[in-house]
Scaffold this motif. Structure first.
Motif, mmCIF file in Angstrom:
data_model
loop_
_atom_site.group_PDB
_atom_site.id
_atom_site.type_symbol
_atom_site.label_atom_id
_atom_site.label_comp_id
_atom_site.label_asym_id
_atom_site.label_seq_id
_atom_site.Cartn_x
_atom_site.Cartn_y
_atom_site.Cartn_z
ATOM 1 N N THR A 48 0.846 -1.184 0.000
ATOM 2 C CA THR A 48 0.000 0.000 0.000
ATOM 3 C C THR A 48 0.881 1.232 0.000
ATOM 4 O O THR A 48 2.003 1.221 0.532
ATOM 5 N N LEU A 49 0.375 2.283 -0.586
ATOM 6 C CA LEU A 49 1.117 3.539 -0.579
ATOM 7 C C LEU A 49 1.313 4.040 0.841
ATOM 8 O O LEU A 49 2.387 4.534 1.198
ATOM 9 N N ALA A 50 0.300 3.904 1.673
ATOM 10 C CA ALA A 50 0.399 4.376 3.051
ATOM 11 C C ALA A 50 1.544 3.691 3.789
ATOM 12 O O ALA A 50 2.312 4.330 4.516
ATOM 13 N N ALA A 51 1.685 2.376 3.610
ATOM 14 C CA ALA A 51 2.760 1.647 4.281
ATOM 15 C C ALA A 51 4.123 2.089 3.773
ATOM 16 O O ALA A 51 5.082 2.215 4.550
ATOM 17 N N ARG A 52 4.224 2.354 2.479
ATOM 18 C CA ARG A 52 5.500 2.789 1.923
ATOM 19 C C ARG A 52 5.875 4.184 2.420
ATOM 20 O O ARG A 52 7.044 4.453 2.735
ATOM 21 N N ILE A 53 4.897 5.073 2.484
ATOM 22 C CA ILE A 53 5.179 6.427 2.975
ATOM 23 C C ILE A 53 5.517 6.394 4.464
ATOM 24 O O ILE A 53 6.375 7.165 4.926
ATOM 25 N N ARG A 54 4.913 5.502 5.205
ATOM 26 C CA ARG A 54 5.289 5.373 6.618
ATOM 27 C C ARG A 54 6.756 4.958 6.744
ATOM 28 O O ARG A 54 7.487 5.472 7.598
ATOM 29 N N ALA A 55 7.197 4.050 5.897
ATOM 30 C CA ALA A 55 8.597 3.619 5.927
ATOM 31 C C ALA A 55 9.521 4.761 5.535
ATOM 32 O O ALA A 55 10.590 4.946 6.133
ATOM 33 N N VAL A 56 9.114 5.533 4.525
ATOM 34 C CA VAL A 56 9.915 6.683 4.103
ATOM 35 C C VAL A 56 10.021 7.697 5.229
ATOM 36 O O VAL A 56 11.101 8.231 5.511
ATOM 37 N N TRP A 57 8.903 7.974 5.895
ATOM 38 C CA TRP A 57 8.903 8.953 6.988
ATOM 39 C C TRP A 57 9.858 8.536 8.100
ATOM 40 O O TRP A 57 10.573 9.367 8.673
ATOM 41 N N SER A 58 9.894 7.251 8.393
ATOM 42 C CA SER A 58 10.801 6.770 9.442
ATOM 43 C C SER A 58 12.250 7.087 9.106
ATOM 44 O O SER A 58 13.034 7.482 9.974
ATOM 45 N N THR A 59 12.632 6.932 7.840
ATOM 46 C CA THR A 59 14.013 7.242 7.463
ATOM 47 C C THR A 59 14.290 8.735 7.564
ATOM 48 O O THR A 59 15.386 9.141 7.932
ATOM 49 N N LEU A 60 13.294 9.568 7.238
ATOM 50 C CA LEU A 60 13.483 11.016 7.315
ATOM 51 C C LEU A 60 13.661 11.468 8.763
ATOM 52 O O LEU A 60 14.476 12.345 9.050
ATOM 53 N N VAL A 61 12.887 10.879 9.647
ATOM 54 C CA VAL A 61 12.967 11.256 11.063
ATOM 55 C C VAL A 61 14.267 10.760 11.684
ATOM 56 O O VAL A 61 14.886 11.445 12.513
ATOM 57 N N GLU A 62 14.709 9.579 11.262
ATOM 58 C CA GLU A 62 15.868 8.950 11.897
ATOM 59 C C GLU A 62 17.185 9.245 11.191
ATOM 60 O O GLU A 62 18.243 8.878 11.704
ATOM 61 N N GLU A 63 17.132 9.902 10.010
ATOM 62 C CA GLU A 63 18.355 10.103 9.251
ATOM 63 C C GLU A 63 19.351 10.952 10.019
ATOM 64 O O GLU A 63 19.001 11.694 10.940
ATOM 65 N N GLU A 64 20.605 10.857 9.623
ATOM 66 C CA GLU A 64 21.680 11.579 10.290
ATOM 67 C C GLU A 64 21.359 13.063 10.372
ATOM 68 O O GLU A 64 20.996 13.691 9.377
ATOM 69 N N SER A 65 21.470 13.624 11.560
ATOM 70 C CA SER A 65 21.077 15.016 11.770
ATOM 71 C C SER A 65 21.868 15.977 10.898
ATOM 72 O O SER A 65 21.350 17.016 10.466
ATOM 73 N N ARG A 66 23.132 15.646 10.601
ATOM 74 C CA ARG A 66 23.937 16.551 9.781
ATOM 75 C C ARG A 66 23.398 16.629 8.359
ATOM 76 O O ARG A 66 23.359 17.703 7.755
ATOM 77 N N LEU A 67 22.963 15.493 7.816
ATOM 78 C CA LEU A 67 22.390 15.493 6.476
ATOM 79 C C LEU A 67 21.105 16.305 6.452
ATOM 80 O O LEU A 67 20.874 17.117 5.547
ATOM 81 N N ARG A 68 20.252 16.100 7.442
ATOM 82 C CA ARG A 68 19.005 16.840 7.510
ATOM 83 C C ARG A 68 19.275 18.338 7.607
ATOM 84 O O ARG A 68 18.607 19.149 6.962
ATOM 85 N N ARG A 69 20.266 18.718 8.392
ATOM 86 C CA ARG A 69 20.577 20.134 8.578
ATOM 87 C C ARG A 69 21.014 20.780 7.272
ATOM 88 O O ARG A 69 20.555 21.874 6.929
ATOM 89 N N VAL A 70 21.880 20.105 6.526
ATOM 90 C CA VAL A 70 22.375 20.684 5.277
ATOM 91 C C VAL A 70 21.237 20.868 4.280
ATOM 92 O O VAL A 70 21.123 21.925 3.633
#
Length: 216
Positions: free
Chosen positions: A105-127
């Motif tokens: 399902t699209l919802a399940a895939r977007i949930r997985a994507v969101w988890s990576t965005l929240v958990e990704e390395e803070s330095r990458l997110r900052r840049v």
């Protein structure tokens, strides 16, 4: 952000010096990729504050004249660095989405994507947040940083949509997902309201589930 803009302004005179980008020979392209890799790692580690051609040259172990031979100025170099860093984010997100493919399902895939965005390395997110901020602060000069983000992200989101959806529906839903996730990430960054962002994300998931059910 002002420090970033000042760094670009200081490089304007160097950009006007008339150095030409390498012609694209295999050797020249290999050298360009090597330089870009080194500058990308510096930006990933230290962010965009005080970014300049001379700082990039130090990180790459060369001179600003060499960088101007391989790149069309500091803005071109920055765009390519940010593009590389977004590719890292996309690769991580797609890996998570593939792991969730059993839940087709699209919802399940977007949930997985969101988890990576929240958990990704803070330095990458900052840049990457700084890059969007720069586009907002000085759109006449850096609007491409925002436009290129959409051009990178939207095809990925469209690929996560059900294959039987018409192109228009895939495009519309992907635009909505991208804008919404950006807003939630900004909310987390600027206010620290992780609970509010999480609640909003769950509302997005419910909307996607209804969208899929309605589309059949």
């Amino acid at each position: 952000m002002e420090a970033v803009v000042m760094g670009f302004a200081a490089d304007e005179a160097s950009r006007q010096a008339g150095y030409r980008r390498s012609a694209g020979s295999p050797r020249g392209e290999a050298r360009r990729r090597e330089l870009l890799d080194r500058v990308t790692e510096d930006v990933a580690l230290n962010g965009l504050v005080d970014f300049s051609l001379r700082r990039a040259a130090r990180a790459a172990g060369t001179t600003h004249k060499v960088l101007l031979y391989h790149f069309d100025g500091v803005e071109d170099l920055l765009r390519q660095v940010v593009f590389r860093l977004r590719e890292r984010r996309i690769e991580n997100a797609m890996a998570a989405a593939r792991e969730a493919s059993g839940q087709a399902t699209l919802a399940a895939r977007i949930r997985a994507v969101w988890s990576t965005l929240v958990e990704e390395e803070s330095r990458l997110r900052r840049v990457l947040d700084q890059a969007i901020g720069l586009a907002m602060y000085d759109p006449d000069r850096h609007s491409d940083l925002a436009r290129e983000a959409s051009r990178q992200y939207l095809p990925v989101l469209e690929s996560l949509c059900p294959e039987h959806w018409p192109d228009r529906r895939r495009r519309e839903v992907s635009q909505m997902i991208l804008a919404t996730l950006r807003g939630f990430l900004l909310e987390r960054l600027t206010t620290g309201d992780t609970e509010g962002a999480a609640a909003g994300f769950e509302a997005l998931i419910r909307m996607l589930e209804r969208e899929e059910a309605a589309a059949g």
